[in-house]
Design a protein around this motif. Sequence first.
Motif, short mmCIF file in Angstrom:
data_model
loop_
_atom_site.label_atom_id
_atom_site.label_comp_id
_atom_site.label_asym_id
_atom_site.label_seq_id
_atom_site.Cartn_x
_atom_site.Cartn_y
_atom_site.Cartn_z
N LYS A 205 -1.21 8.35 -15.59
CA LYS A 205 -0.96 8.72 -14.15
C LYS A 205 -2.31 7.83 -13.90
O LYS A 205 -3.31 7.74 -14.35
CB LYS A 205 -1.47 10.19 -14.34
CG LYS A 205 -1.88 10.74 -12.79
CD LYS A 205 -2.12 12.15 -12.54
CE LYS A 205 -1.02 13.04 -13.18
NZ LYS A 205 -1.34 14.42 -13.00
N ILE A 206 -2.02 7.21 -12.66
CA ILE A 206 -2.94 6.35 -11.92
C ILE A 206 -4.01 7.04 -11.01
O ILE A 206 -3.64 7.99 -10.23
CB ILE A 206 -2.33 5.33 -11.30
CG1 ILE A 206 -1.33 4.52 -11.93
CG2 ILE A 206 -3.36 4.24 -10.45
CD1 ILE A 206 -2.29 3.67 -13.32
N ILE A 207 -5.23 6.89 -11.22
CA ILE A 207 -6.35 7.35 -9.98
C ILE A 207 -6.90 5.77 -9.55
O ILE A 207 -7.52 5.25 -10.45
CB ILE A 207 -7.27 8.08 -10.74
CG1 ILE A 207 -6.57 9.37 -11.40
CG2 ILE A 207 -8.31 8.57 -9.44
CD1 ILE A 207 -7.87 10.44 -11.95
N ASN A 208 -6.78 5.86 -8.38
CA ASN A 208 -7.31 4.47 -7.67
C ASN A 208 -8.52 4.69 -7.14
O ASN A 208 -8.77 5.79 -6.65
CB ASN A 208 -6.25 3.92 -6.77
CG ASN A 208 -4.93 3.62 -6.89
OD1 ASN A 208 -4.47 2.60 -7.60
ND2 ASN A 208 -3.72 4.42 -6.96
N LEU A 209 -9.58 3.68 -7.26
CA LEU A 209 -10.96 3.98 -6.53
C LEU A 209 -10.85 3.14 -5.00
O LEU A 209 -10.62 2.09 -5.36
CB LEU A 209 -11.81 3.43 -7.58
CG LEU A 209 -12.62 4.43 -8.55
CD1 LEU A 209 -13.61 5.23 -7.86
CD2 LEU A 209 -11.55 5.11 -9.44
N GLY A 210 -10.79 4.04 -4.15
CA GLY A 210 -11.40 3.45 -2.88
C GLY A 210 -9.93 3.14 -2.27
O GLY A 210 -9.93 3.43 -0.87
N GLU A 211 -9.14 2.41 -2.60
CA GLU A 211 -7.71 1.84 -2.06
C GLU A 211 -6.62 2.04 -3.11
O GLU A 211 -6.82 2.11 -4.39
CB GLU A 211 -8.00 0.34 -1.55
CG GLU A 211 -8.22 -0.48 -2.94
CD GLU A 211 -8.44 -2.00 -2.10
OE1 GLU A 211 -7.73 -2.44 -1.47
OE2 GLU A 211 -9.62 -2.38 -2.56
N LYS A 212 -5.58 2.29 -2.61
CA LYS A 212 -4.27 2.33 -3.46
C LYS A 212 -4.06 0.94 -3.84
O LYS A 212 -3.44 0.13 -3.09
CB LYS A 212 -2.97 2.94 -2.70
CG LYS A 212 -1.94 3.26 -3.50
CD LYS A 212 -1.14 4.17 -2.92
CE LYS A 212 -1.38 5.49 -3.12
NZ LYS A 212 -0.09 6.49 -2.58
N ILE A 213 -4.15 0.90 -5.25
CA ILE A 213 -3.71 -0.61 -5.84
C ILE A 213 -2.38 -0.23 -6.49
O ILE A 213 -1.52 -1.30 -6.53
CB ILE A 213 -4.76 -1.08 -6.73
CG1 ILE A 213 -6.08 -1.18 -6.01
CG2 ILE A 213 -4.37 -2.17 -7.67
CD1 ILE A 213 -7.44 -1.43 -6.91
N LEU A 214 -2.34 0.75 -7.12
CA LEU A 214 -0.84 1.14 -7.78
C LEU A 214 -0.57 2.62 -7.46
O LEU A 214 -1.64 3.31 -6.87
CB LEU A 214 -1.14 1.22 -9.25
CG LEU A 214 -1.40 -0.06 -9.92
CD1 LEU A 214 -1.41 0.13 -11.45
CD2 LEU A 214 -0.37 -1.20 -9.89
#
Length: 353
Positions: A205-214
């Motif tokens: 599961k992805i958690i993006n920091l600050g902006e959605k990269i994935l």
Amino acid sequence: MFRVAVPEGYTALVRGPAAVRCQELCKVFGGAFSYFVVSPHKQYPVEGPAIMELESGAIILIRGRAVPPDWGHELEGIAALVGPTDSGKSSLSTYLLNTHVAKGKRVCVIDADVGQSDIGPPGFVAYSCTSAPTPHISELEPHDAYYVGVTNLQGAEELLIAGVAWALKRAMSQYPHLILINTPGWTTGRGLQLLRALKDATGAKIINLGEKILPGLVASRPAHVYPRGPQERRELRNYAYRRHIKLAERLQAEPEKLANCNWDKGLDCPWGRYVPGDVPEPQRKGREHLVPPHYLRHLFAALYKNGRLAGYGIVEKFEPKITLYATTAEFDEIWIGKIRIDPQTLEELEPLP
């Protein structure tokens, strides 16, 4: 030593190098501690109310919390933290570890940010599992590690994927409730392709920091990030080398112990061949590099025994036998990378091209 009282509703940002002793307990990244050390070029938030004594270091007092309110995710399985360099991935990893172990969970952290490693020295994909809180994931000792052998991942992307898959398999054998993968800060171009491949390889599961990269969740980037330039990041790497590498002896090993490379009038590795020659600087022709002889000295190596990381070495010669400074004599494989380290100062040198 100086004494600081942090009022309720405020946070003290403690910048290292510093040693902090708390009158009772200090709340740091979701954990509570009576004593902790802040490494150089790192910053830990201490939430008020707190009374603490500091040896060296510096403090910035801010109103409110330094930890964003949307960091309080309840997770299980595998989660990968994605974001650019200095976006707060290590801080979020620490916070998630502490908030989950506080609920009785066992958490493993896989550190895949080989250029700015927190668990183990740079160049490794290392993992550690714990049921106890920690002031920062850089305080965790590696349970085992896969040697990628570079701090710049360009051209070594497949080695990083192999290392994460290797670490994930071993971390899962610890039966944790949660596995956190701290990914590299390379988020553009081929780096973005690498992150997508890591997601596909791990099913995280992805958690993006600050902006959605994935595709996945988005967590706020901390408002108070300690900015670090290339020199500070280099000093952090050297600090990590000195912390983990305690060279005990100079010894010789049979050439057959070279595992990922071999020596035949030059060093032949999967990513290239390096031949010593009378040249002032490296010259490349195809996969072959003609290099000044000193480039084939001071090579940082990983020492394995029975498939597990046993220690570290710095290789000085390859013939007639391998001569190296080592942290242990108990190893059956030597893995070579591009990283070079001065054995006296334990500071990084110009790497192999």
